[in-house]
Scaffold this active site. Structure first.
Site, PDB file in Angstrom:
ATOM      1  N   LEU A  69       0.831  -1.203   0.000  1.00  0.00           N
ATOM      2  CA  LEU A  69       0.000   0.000   0.000  1.00  0.00           C
ATOM      3  C   LEU A  69       0.868   1.256   0.000  1.00  0.00           C
ATOM      4  O   LEU A  69       0.677   2.154  -0.815  1.00  0.00           O
ATOM      5  CB  LEU A  69      -0.942  -0.006   1.202  1.00  0.00           C
ATOM      6  CG  LEU A  69      -2.009   1.083   1.224  1.00  0.00           C
ATOM      7  CD1 LEU A  69      -2.834   1.083  -0.056  1.00  0.00           C
ATOM      8  CD2 LEU A  69      -2.930   0.905   2.423  1.00  0.00           C
ATOM      9  N   ASN A 145       9.997  -4.343   3.219  1.00  0.00           N
ATOM     10  CA  ASN A 145       9.839  -5.524   2.370  1.00  0.00           C
ATOM     11  C   ASN A 145      10.762  -5.366   1.168  1.00  0.00           C
ATOM     12  O   ASN A 145      10.672  -4.381   0.433  1.00  0.00           O
ATOM     13  CB  ASN A 145       8.368  -5.630   1.944  1.00  0.00           C
ATOM     14  CG  ASN A 145       8.058  -6.881   1.158  1.00  0.00           C
ATOM     15  OD1 ASN A 145       8.619  -7.118   0.098  1.00  0.00           O
ATOM     16  ND2 ASN A 145       7.126  -7.676   1.654  1.00  0.00           N
ATOM     17  N   SER A 179       5.879 -13.075  -4.475  1.00  0.00           N
ATOM     18  CA  SER A 179       5.016 -12.350  -5.406  1.00  0.00           C
ATOM     19  C   SER A 179       4.947 -13.121  -6.716  1.00  0.00           C
ATOM     20  O   SER A 179       5.968 -13.573  -7.232  1.00  0.00           O
ATOM     21  CB  SER A 179       5.559 -10.947  -5.668  1.00  0.00           C
ATOM     22  OG  SER A 179       4.866 -10.356  -6.755  1.00  0.00           O
TER      23      SER A 179
END
Length: 360
Positions: A69, A145, A179
């Site tokens: 986000l 991250n 991912s």
């Protein structure tokens, strides 16, 4: 107000445009004198039953913001003010990259889900370092991250480069190998490859600790929900063998089971409500496999205090939200925080740590 006014307006916009508008607005609010303090008064009151000390940091709430986000760390004070107990920024790569072509973010409202194929779009590690350096005194831990640039062939060098650039501004590093939107990335979850990668990252954090005399941030690894059970077990064991200090379970899924919206055929990772049960089961698996040796962070389909509590009882010490924030609005972390206190009281549990793994 969010559900009646703001959400309908945002949902008329392209999903990524709405994302940028929201993050930019929060970034602006973060810079307004007194705004974070004022917003904090609207969040849930402190609850000592939910406060934990993990990896040398205090977590006033077990509810954190998941990566994706706030990729570039521009709105950390605002997210902190909303009641999050920690904020995970990124995914960041050593060099800036634009990510995949648009459109690449899709809402599935009937399914309360998102599909994204963003491709690690971010401003790069140096820019994130500058952003986090300007934060001053932090009110919550900030996790970073880290990932690899799309064209990098030797993945480990990119993860190590991120650690080198961001070591003194990260309260924790999250190694993203799950991912589905970067070619070849998920192959790094294979046990031997994962262990080697994590050893390289951990060796670098130790080298930086010796160089700076600053306590090394913990290293966590984020795993996918699509691994075969035997492969998931092997990945967890590889992570433990490397000496990782935590697991995040789980990332987005490639599954499309049960979806009804037309966007279900879009390529990318699915997040939100469809992951609720699957991710909770994987948290339980991770807790059993580790025997509680390292903290597990539960993420995937958390829309309420009940959802968060289920993950905690399955074995999560902390939980994270993202997609549900889009659907439920900025009051979500405070609602979950208050609800967790009520659930502990209902069950006669004096502290959240005593609920961790109760159903495992």
């Amino acid at each position: 107000m969010y559900r009646r006014v703001i959400k309908p307006a945002l949902f008329r916009l392209d999903a990524e445009d709405a994302h940028h508008l929201t993050v930019n607005a929060l970034a602006l609010m973060s810079r307004l004198p007194g705004w974070p303090a004022a917003a904090r008064r609207l969040s849930a009151p402190a609850d000592s039953r939910l406060m934990q000390t993990l990896w040398g940091h205090t977590y006033a709430s077990p509810v954190g913001l998941a990566a994706g986000l706030d990729k570039n760390g521009v709105a950390v004070p605002a997210f902190s003010a909303l009641g999050f107990g920690f904020v995970e920024v990124g995914t960041v790569t050593p060099q800036p990259q634009p990510g995949n072509d648009r459109p690449r973010l899709f809402r599935l409202p009937p399914d309360e889900a998102l599909i994204n194929r963003m491709g690690f779009n971010n401003a790069g590690a140096a820019a994130l370092r500058g952003q986090l350096s300007r934060l001053g005194r932090r009110t919550v831990p900030v996790w970073v991250n880290i990932g690899k640039n799309k064209l990098t062939e030797e993945a480990a060098q990119d993860y190590v480069a991120c650690v080198q650039e961001l070591y003194d501004v990260a309260d924790a590093f999250v190694v993203n190998v799950s991912s589905p939107n970067t070619p070849g990335l998920r192959a790094l979850q294979a046990s031997a490859e994962l262990e080697a990668l994590l050893r390289a990252v951990l060796n670098e954090t130790e080298a930086q600790r010796l160089r700076t005399a600053r306590r090394a941030p913990p290293v966590l690894v984020k795993l996918a929900p699509d691994l075969h059970p035997a492969d998931f077990e092997a990945s967890v064991q590889g992570a433990l063998n490397a000496g990782v200090q935590g697991l995040i379970v789980s990332n987005t899924t490639l599954s499309r089971d049960g979806l009804t919206h037309a966007h279900r055929e879009q390529a990318g990772g699915l997040s939100g409500r469809p992951l609720t049960g699957r991710s909770t089961a994987l948290v339980q698996d991770a807790y059993r496999l580790t025997r509680g040796a390292v903290p597990v962070v539960g993420v995937g389909g958390i829309f309420s205090a009940d959802d968060a509590y289920a993950k905690i009882r399955a074995g999560a010490s902390l939980v994270e939200v993202y997609s549900s924030l889009i659907y439920e609005g900025p009051g979500l972390p405070a609602r979950i925080h208050r609800g967790l206190g009520q659930l502990l009281e209902r069950d006669g549990i004096s502290h959240v740590r005593d609920a961790v793994g109760a159903d495992a």
